[in-house]
Design a protein around this motif. Structure first.
Motif, mmCIF file in Angstrom:
data_model
loop_
_atom_site.group_PDB
_atom_site.id
_atom_site.type_symbol
_atom_site.label_atom_id
_atom_site.label_comp_id
_atom_site.label_asym_id
_atom_site.label_seq_id
_atom_site.Cartn_x
_atom_site.Cartn_y
_atom_site.Cartn_z
ATOM 1 N N HIS A 51 -52.592 27.898 1.155
ATOM 2 C CA HIS A 51 -52.183 28.577 1.242
ATOM 3 C C HIS A 51 -51.431 29.885 0.545
ATOM 4 O O HIS A 51 -51.463 30.945 1.337
ATOM 5 N N ASP A 52 -52.256 29.927 -0.633
ATOM 6 C CA ASP A 52 -52.384 31.454 -1.084
ATOM 7 C C ASP A 52 -53.821 32.178 -0.808
ATOM 8 O O ASP A 52 -53.607 33.677 -1.470
ATOM 9 N N LYS A 53 -54.831 32.050 -0.056
ATOM 10 C CA LYS A 53 -55.317 32.814 0.398
ATOM 11 C C LYS A 53 -56.108 32.965 -0.973
ATOM 12 O O LYS A 53 -56.814 34.665 -0.507
ATOM 13 N N ASP A 54 -56.636 32.317 -1.280
ATOM 14 C CA ASP A 54 -57.983 32.502 -2.378
ATOM 15 C C ASP A 54 -59.265 32.376 -2.280
ATOM 16 O O ASP A 54 -59.635 32.714 -2.908
ATOM 17 N N GLY A 55 -59.133 31.642 -0.960
ATOM 18 C CA GLY A 55 -61.222 31.372 -0.805
ATOM 19 C C GLY A 55 -61.098 29.893 -1.201
ATOM 20 O O GLY A 55 -62.161 28.860 -0.942
ATOM 21 N N PHE A 56 -59.600 29.349 -1.901
ATOM 22 C CA PHE A 56 -59.895 27.879 -2.349
ATOM 23 C C PHE A 56 -58.876 27.482 -1.790
ATOM 24 O O PHE A 56 -57.950 27.388 -1.934
ATOM 25 N N VAL A 57 -59.270 25.559 -1.737
ATOM 26 C CA VAL A 57 -58.315 24.670 -1.281
ATOM 27 C C VAL A 57 -58.160 23.596 -2.593
ATOM 28 O O VAL A 57 -58.816 22.972 -3.050
ATOM 29 N N THR A 58 -57.606 24.242 -3.015
ATOM 30 C CA THR A 58 -56.760 22.956 -4.372
ATOM 31 C C THR A 58 -56.118 21.662 -4.024
ATOM 32 O O THR A 58 -55.954 21.225 -2.227
ATOM 33 N N ARG A 107 -53.007 18.564 -0.769
ATOM 34 C CA ARG A 107 -51.731 17.009 -0.428
ATOM 35 C C ARG A 107 -50.342 17.492 0.291
ATOM 36 O O ARG A 107 -50.318 16.693 1.207
ATOM 37 N N ASP A 108 -50.257 18.743 -0.226
ATOM 38 C CA ASP A 108 -49.312 19.840 0.478
ATOM 39 C C ASP A 108 -49.793 19.113 2.257
ATOM 40 O O ASP A 108 -48.854 18.696 3.294
ATOM 41 N N ALA A 122 -55.831 12.956 -1.737
ATOM 42 C CA ALA A 122 -56.300 14.280 -2.033
ATOM 43 C C ALA A 122 -57.714 14.473 -2.496
ATOM 44 O O ALA A 122 -58.511 15.180 -3.101
ATOM 45 N N ARG A 123 -57.153 14.060 -4.207
ATOM 46 C CA ARG A 123 -58.037 13.231 -4.663
ATOM 47 C C ARG A 123 -59.125 12.670 -4.480
ATOM 48 O O ARG A 123 -61.007 13.490 -4.619
ATOM 49 N N HIS A 124 -59.202 12.080 -3.811
ATOM 50 C CA HIS A 124 -60.564 11.349 -3.085
ATOM 51 C C HIS A 124 -60.893 12.453 -2.054
ATOM 52 O O HIS A 124 -62.838 12.262 -2.066
ATOM 53 N N LEU A 125 -60.464 13.329 -1.403
ATOM 54 C CA LEU A 125 -61.485 13.666 -0.432
ATOM 55 C C LEU A 125 -61.734 15.156 -1.556
ATOM 56 O O LEU A 125 -62.860 15.447 -1.249
ATOM 57 N N ILE A 126 -61.493 15.605 -2.360
ATOM 58 C CA ILE A 126 -61.643 16.753 -3.861
ATOM 59 C C ILE A 126 -62.650 15.921 -4.763
ATOM 60 O O ILE A 126 -64.322 17.068 -4.164
ATOM 61 N N TYR A 127 -62.921 14.650 -4.257
ATOM 62 C CA TYR A 127 -64.405 13.963 -5.558
ATOM 63 C C TYR A 127 -65.285 14.264 -4.404
ATOM 64 O O TYR A 127 -66.516 14.245 -4.845
#
Length: 317
Positions: A81-88, A93-94, A272-277
């Motif tokens: 969303h903030d276009k910083d190149g990273f998906v937090t 989650r959103d 979201a936590r699972h996918l990032i892990y």
């Protein structure tokens, strides 16, 4: 229309009957897509795919691999969303919550159009009942052995849900009220009727509580002389350790509610936590587009799946 609804009802009953080896799930607040993340202790990739992409989709393999990967890249850009190149974690989650809300909204629109083709401001119980159950003769239903008994139970439950959703008591539902009727899990006011339905299904001796035997029998349809699968043994431990909070050997209504609608658990956050892990190669707690694309199978899958809504929306790409 009536024949179509008759077919839908028969399909509903058919899929409601599981094989004796299959685990029956009662947790309404799986929330994301109606699937178990782990089925019989085995990781279910389709859970991740559907949580990430949303439901009501075309078959994913209908898209050529190059095109599906391109569209996955577009989705990643939308999530960032903030276009910083990273998906937090928060952004992921959103996004997962967004896909679930979109599915529910589209499901309500589809069902409303089916049951109320003239798009009247309200749908009466009389019209709904005629459309869904009008082809059944209930006059000869006496006991559970009658072929239409299951439909009679469904009609009774529908009526009760209808009355719960009907806030103004006019025996007709607005589209908003109809949404609560279809998806009671989304409305705090409607959750009690879901627990009541669960108790009716499991509490076979009608004593107002669920014994361990009733609990296991509801989840597992195996014969008494068969060796139980390991997951059934695990469920026995779950019952004693986590479900039966007061240790009296039974689940009361509140304990059933805590089981069926787990409190204070955010499924989108957990997913979201699972996918990032799983995809966070450098373990910095966030994902780059490259990390997501390198885990293509985790997010969208290489096998055929009925859920690829986000990738199938031509107007978004």
């Amino acid at each position: 229309m009536r024949k179509l609804l008759q077919c839908i009802t028969f399909i509903f009953l058919a899929v409601s009957v599981s094989s004796k080896e299959e685990k029956v799930d009662r947790v309404y607040n799986r929330g994301l897509n109606g699937k178990e993340h782990f089925e019989n202790d085995i990781h279910n990739k389709e859970y991740d795919h559907e949580a990430f992409l949303g439901e009501e989709a075309k078959t994913f393999d209908d898209l050529p691999p190059e095109e599906s990967k391109r569209r996955l890249g577009v989705i990643v850009d939308k999530i960032d969303h903030d276009k910083d190149g990273f998906v937090t974690r928060e952004e992921l989650r959103d996004w997962i919550k967004f896909t679930q809300k979109r599915y529910i909204s589209e499901d309500i629109n589809k069902q409303w159009a089916m049951h109320n083709p003239e798009n009247n401001p309200k749908l009466s119980w009389e019209d709904y009942e005629k459309l869904v159950y009008g082809f059944i003769d209930f006059s000869n239903v006496v006991n559970q052995e009658d072929e239409n008994y299951s439909y009679m139970v469904m009609r009774k439950r529908d009526k009760r849900r209808w009355q719960m959703a009907d806030k103004d008591g006019d025996d007709a539902l607005s589209k908003e009220e109809y949404g609560k009727f279809l998806h009671p899990e989304e409305d705090e006011y409607m959750k009690d009727v879901m627990i009541l339905e669960t108790m009716e299904d499991i509490d076979k001796d009608n004593d107002g509580k669920v014994s361990l035997k009733e609990y296991i029998r509801d989840l597992y349809r195996g014969e008494d002389d068969e060796e139980e699968p390991d997951w059934v043994k695990s469920e026995r431990e779950q019952f004693d350790t986590y479900r039966d909070k007061d240790g009296d050997g039974f689940l009361d209504v509140e304990e059933v509610k805590n089981w069926v609608i787990p409190p204070d658990f955010d499924h989108a956050e957990a997913e979201a936590r699972h996918l990032i892990y799983e995809a966070d190669g450098d373990a910095d707690g966030q994902l780059t587009k490259d990390e997501i694309m390198s885990k293509y199978d985790l997010f969208v899958g290489s096998q055929a799946t009925d859920f690829g809504d986000a990738l199938a929306r031509h107007d978004e790409f």
